[in-house]
Design a protein around this motif. Structure first.
Motif, PDB file in Angstrom:
ATOM      1  N   GLU A  37      29.336 -48.545 -55.339  1.00 15.34           N
ATOM      2  CA  GLU A  37      28.329 -48.630 -54.281  1.00 15.34           C
ATOM      3  C   GLU A  37      27.431 -49.850 -54.445  1.00 15.34           C
ATOM      4  OE1 GLU A  37      28.198 -46.571 -51.806  1.00 15.34           O
ATOM      5  OE2 GLU A  37      29.362 -44.844 -52.468  1.00 15.34           O
ATOM      6  N   ILE A 354      14.073 -45.938 -56.830  1.00 18.91           N
ATOM      7  CA  ILE A 354      15.266 -45.239 -56.357  1.00 18.91           C
ATOM      8  C   ILE A 354      14.877 -43.885 -55.769  1.00 18.91           C
ATOM      9  CG2 ILE A 354      17.505 -44.276 -56.996  1.00 18.91           C
ATOM     10  CD1 ILE A 354      17.597 -46.307 -59.287  1.00 18.91           C
ATOM     11  N   LEU A 358      15.633 -43.818 -51.719  1.00 25.15           N
ATOM     12  CA  LEU A 358      17.022 -43.474 -51.382  1.00 25.15           C
ATOM     13  C   LEU A 358      17.091 -42.512 -50.196  1.00 25.15           C
ATOM     14  CD1 LEU A 358      19.899 -44.086 -52.245  1.00 25.15           C
ATOM     15  CD2 LEU A 358      19.860 -42.029 -53.622  1.00 25.15           C
ATOM     16  N   GLY A 359      16.103 -41.619 -50.107  1.00 24.81           N
ATOM     17  CA  GLY A 359      16.112 -40.663 -49.013  1.00 24.81           C
ATOM     18  C   GLY A 359      16.034 -41.311 -47.645  1.00 24.81           C
ATOM     19  N   PHE A 363      22.718 -44.557 -45.053  1.00 23.02           N
ATOM     20  CA  PHE A 363      23.905 -44.491 -45.897  1.00 23.02           C
ATOM     21  C   PHE A 363      24.813 -45.703 -45.688  1.00 23.02           C
ATOM     22  CE2 PHE A 363      28.392 -43.178 -46.213  1.00 23.02           C
ATOM     23  CZ  PHE A 363      28.434 -43.038 -47.594  1.00 23.02           C
ATOM     24  N   PHE A 368      20.631 -49.126 -49.193  1.00 21.19           N
ATOM     25  CA  PHE A 368      21.345 -48.103 -49.965  1.00 21.19           C
ATOM     26  C   PHE A 368      22.056 -48.737 -51.157  1.00 21.19           C
ATOM     27  CE2 PHE A 368      25.089 -45.399 -50.651  1.00 21.19           C
ATOM     28  CZ  PHE A 368      24.529 -44.138 -50.669  1.00 21.19           C
ATOM     29  N   LEU A 371      19.762 -50.036 -53.886  1.00 20.36           N
ATOM     30  CA  LEU A 371      19.245 -48.998 -54.785  1.00 20.36           C
ATOM     31  C   LEU A 371      20.287 -48.626 -55.838  1.00 20.36           C
ATOM     32  CD1 LEU A 371      17.337 -46.799 -52.205  1.00 20.36           C
ATOM     33  CD2 LEU A 371      16.399 -48.369 -53.880  1.00 20.36           C
ATOM     34  N   PHE A 372      21.560 -48.621 -55.435  1.00 23.16           N
ATOM     35  CA  PHE A 372      22.606 -48.386 -56.436  1.00 23.16           C
ATOM     36  C   PHE A 372      22.674 -49.553 -57.418  1.00 23.16           C
ATOM     37  CE2 PHE A 372      25.085 -44.562 -56.027  1.00 23.16           C
ATOM     38  CZ  PHE A 372      24.632 -44.043 -54.827  1.00 23.16           C
ATOM     39  N   GLY A 375      20.290 -48.949 -59.858  1.00 24.25           N
ATOM     40  CA  GLY A 375      20.837 -47.940 -60.760  1.00 24.25           C
ATOM     41  C   GLY A 375      21.701 -48.580 -61.837  1.00 24.25           C
TER      42      GLY A 375
END
Lengths: 397, 285
Positions: A37, A354, A358-359, A363, A368, A371-372, A375
């Protein structure tokens, strides 16, 4: 009968083996999915899909960065010469501005005339920059599309601004978030380390068995309290306290985050350091005492040096925990994505970003994916810490 | 008093003070939440739906949601964790494979909870199309506590005296029989302690369930494993930060924090109790 038994043994063995592979497979899957992602971010521009950024064809600017586009639309850049063009005032137009300029009659039903009108408008105004969905782009368009540079890894890591929802181009610079994470964690470890080590030494070396049996559950309970409860406590007690104590406008600061994180990483540091201190062979300590050293001298000259690698492991694990902690930090640090200068300013950490964003990130969009990508950074940081712990631990044996 | 003794007594007394400070931190946090929260707790708070924009009613669906997540994650993680620990401790000799599994398990334990959230969302919610659901949340939480279960079970198995195993083999029992009839019964209390502690961990985690199951407001109980649920820690989070009536819902927040803390306290107490009984029993033997 014997054959049946052998088959049964094989099956048990298989089940046990499969179970024990679950953790390894999970780690691999985590890596795969984060990268799947997150890596996609670096293959596209920061503009939403199917949105074009357009300028007048006479404009000498050929390329803009996402940050420049954001600054232009925020009116921080108001003249084309600031981005390498001619001396000309910039006019910004969003799709709503464009459509709002014309009457419904001019637009026609279902806005059929909009592409032509946009084309006309941009050709007539040399200083304009506009963005709109590419469905409104006329076939024989006379103006110039501005290609945005693709997001690069370097830009993502070293960029100093994080504006994931700015229109038309988002700006993803994770540097303030990385710094925020490190600041808060480092502050936490500076607070927790002396307290944690001293408590560990006290429990392992000084306190009697009974006192130790009372301290152990305290440490366990501290590690059992959920992070939201720490965050809640920080928010209703610590934050107002800091605000009053330092006479600040807001109490949600890096300091609040560090203090809460320090409390949360205490159990990790205490438990691991205590275990390490306990491994010091009795013979070594007794030899030291026999030579006339005091209990205290034995501790500082024999026990602590012997347990050094275990203590270092405790420190690294403590930092690792602090770096990854999400909820408590999210609740008390104020979440301003700016590069921190003092501990009395709001900061924003990677996990908090994150969790908070993320909410709302659509998508599969760039936000999105960004944010990954955060991560991934977080995963790599904690992975390095874990590996350090492993090497420190094995060195000793 | 010589200098040597003096420096020692100064050092040890300050050590005592610092340790006392750690204890008082715990008591301040626990005391604050328990005192502020106790007034909110009544039967209605525990058994009714939230209402009036979270300023009234209770937290019943959040309690049920958290129980569902505990059950779901444990059904999945507990057997795998225990089997995995048995394999590591009873079957595998020191080898590359064992080292690999151990390293990977430690790494899994070190992964931040929010990364688990991302992973759970990417794998269970989006790729496997579970949607935001109890099963997605439970699997994410289960994978997260797996290392805890493995570690505690392994410790439990290690503490079983080797003479017991040897004795069992000498009587002609197979490895499987020895594990089932000798090792597991002896290690059982400590394994149970691990289970209880991981339940505590699961019930308090928020980050992994943010994007896999938790929902802000859902005044009904789940009817299947593909439903969303409210959960206590997430409930506390939204009550304090993103609710519309943060001030009016403060009592609700204290009450929720109280329930969470009580849950953790009870679980810890239970774990300690079992541990104590078990150690007494071994001593008697």
């Amino acid at each position: 009968m014997k054959k049946l038994k052998r088959i049964f043994d094989k099956i048990t063995h298989g089940v046990l083996f499969t179970s024990s592979m679950v953790t390894s497979v999970t780690v691999l899957l985590v890596i795969v999915f984060l990268f799947k992602e997150g890596i996609g971010l670096f293959n596209q521009t920061a503009v939403e899909n199917h949105v074009v950024v357009v300028v007048n064809s006479a404009n000498s600017v050929h390329e803009l960065t996402s940050k420049q586009v954001k600054d232009i639309f925020n009116q921080d850049i108001t003249n084309w010469k600031e981005v390498g063009g001619q001396d000309l005032e910039i006019t910004t137009r969003s799709i709503d501005d464009l459509a709002g300029q014309f009457t419904e009659e001019e637009l026609g039903t279902d806005m059929v005339n909009l592409p032509t009108l946009i084309d006309q408008y941009i050709s007539d105004n040399p200083g304009v920059i506009a963005y709109f969905p590419d469905t409104y782009l006329k076939k024989d368009f006379r103006s110039k599309k501005i290609p945005l540079a693709k997001i690069s890894v370097k830009e993502f890591i070293s960029g100093v601004e994080w504006y994931p929802t700015s229109q038309p181009a988002a700006v993803y610079g994770a540097w303030p978030l990385i710094l925020g994470t490190l600041w808060v964690s480092l502050g936490a470890i500076l607070l927790a380390l002396p307290i944690g080590l001293i408590t560990a030494l006290y429990m392992a070396e000084v306190a009697g068995q009974r006192l130790r049996n009372m301290l152990k559950p305290v440490v366990e309970l501290l590690s059992g309290i959920p992070s939201v409860v720490y965050g809640f406590f920080g928010l209703v007690v610590l934050v107002p306290l800091i605000q009053r104590l330092f006479k600040l406008d807001v109490g949600e600061t890096a300091l609040a985050g560090s203090i809460i994180l320090a409390i949360m990483s205490l159990p990790t540091i205490i438990t691991i350091a205590e275990d390490a201190i306990r491994t010091t062979p009795r013979a070594l300590k007794e030899a030291s005492l026999a030579l006339g050293a005091s209990h205290w001298q034995t501790m500082t000259r024999v026990t602590i040096p012997y347990a050094k690698s275990g203590i270092i492991a405790a420190v690294i694990l403590g930092i690792g925990r602090a770096v990854g902690e999400t909820m408590a930090v999210l609740m008390v640090t104020g979440n301003a994505s700016v590069i921190p200068h003092t501990f009395l300013e709001p900061v924003r950490t990677i996990p908090a970003t994150i969790a908070a964003e993320l909410g709302e990130a659509p998508f599969g969009g760039t936000h999105f994916k960004a944010l990954f990508a955060l991560g991934i950074i977080l995963f790599i940081i904690t992975f390095i810490f874990n590996m350090l712990v492993e090497t420190v631990k094995t060195k000793k044996v | 008093m010589t200098r040597k003794q003096l420096s020692q007594s100064i050092a040890f007394n300050s050590f005592r003070l610092v340790s006392l400070a750690v204890v008082s931190i715990l008591f301040v946090i626990l005391g604050f939440i328990l005192i502020k929260g106790i007034g909110v707790i009544n039967w209605e708070f525990l058994t009714s739906m939230p209402k009036d924009g979270m300023t009234g009613g209770g937290i019943y669906p959040a309690i049920i949601g958290t129980l569902c997540l505990i059950a779901g994650s444990m059904i999945f993680a507990f057997p795998i964790g225990v089997l995995s620990a048995i394999y590591m401790n009873e079957y595998l000799k020191e080898s590359f494979l064992k080292k690999l599994i151990r390293t990977m398990t430690n790494n899994l334990a070190g992964i931040p909870s929010i990364v688990f959230g991302l992973f759970g969302m990417a794998l269970f919610v989006n790729t496997l199309k579970f949607g935001d659901s109890i099963i997605a949340g439970s699997l994410t939480l289960g994978l997260m506590v797996l290392p805890v279960i493995i570690r505690t079970t392994e410790e439990a198995l290690k503490s079983v005296d080797d003479t017991l195993r040897i004795g069992s083999y000498a009587l002609g029992a197979s490895r499987l029989q020895t594990i089932r009839k000798v090792v597991l019964p002896v290690a059982f209390p400590n394994i149970l302690t691990g289970l209880i502690l991981s339940i505590g961990r699961v019930s308090g985690e928020t980050a992994p369930i943010l994007f896999t199951v938790a929902v802000y407001f859902l005044p009904k109980l789940p009817s299947g494993i593909f439903d969303q649920v409210m959960a206590l820690p997430y409930h506390l989070y939204v009550l304090t930060t993103s609710g519309t009536n943060v001030v009016e819902s403060r009592p609700m927040a204290y009450g929720t924090a109280f329930v969470l803390i009580m849950l953790v306290l009870i679980l810890n107490l239970l774990a300690n109790l079992i541990r104590r009984i078990a150690s007494k029993k071994t001593k008697m033997n």
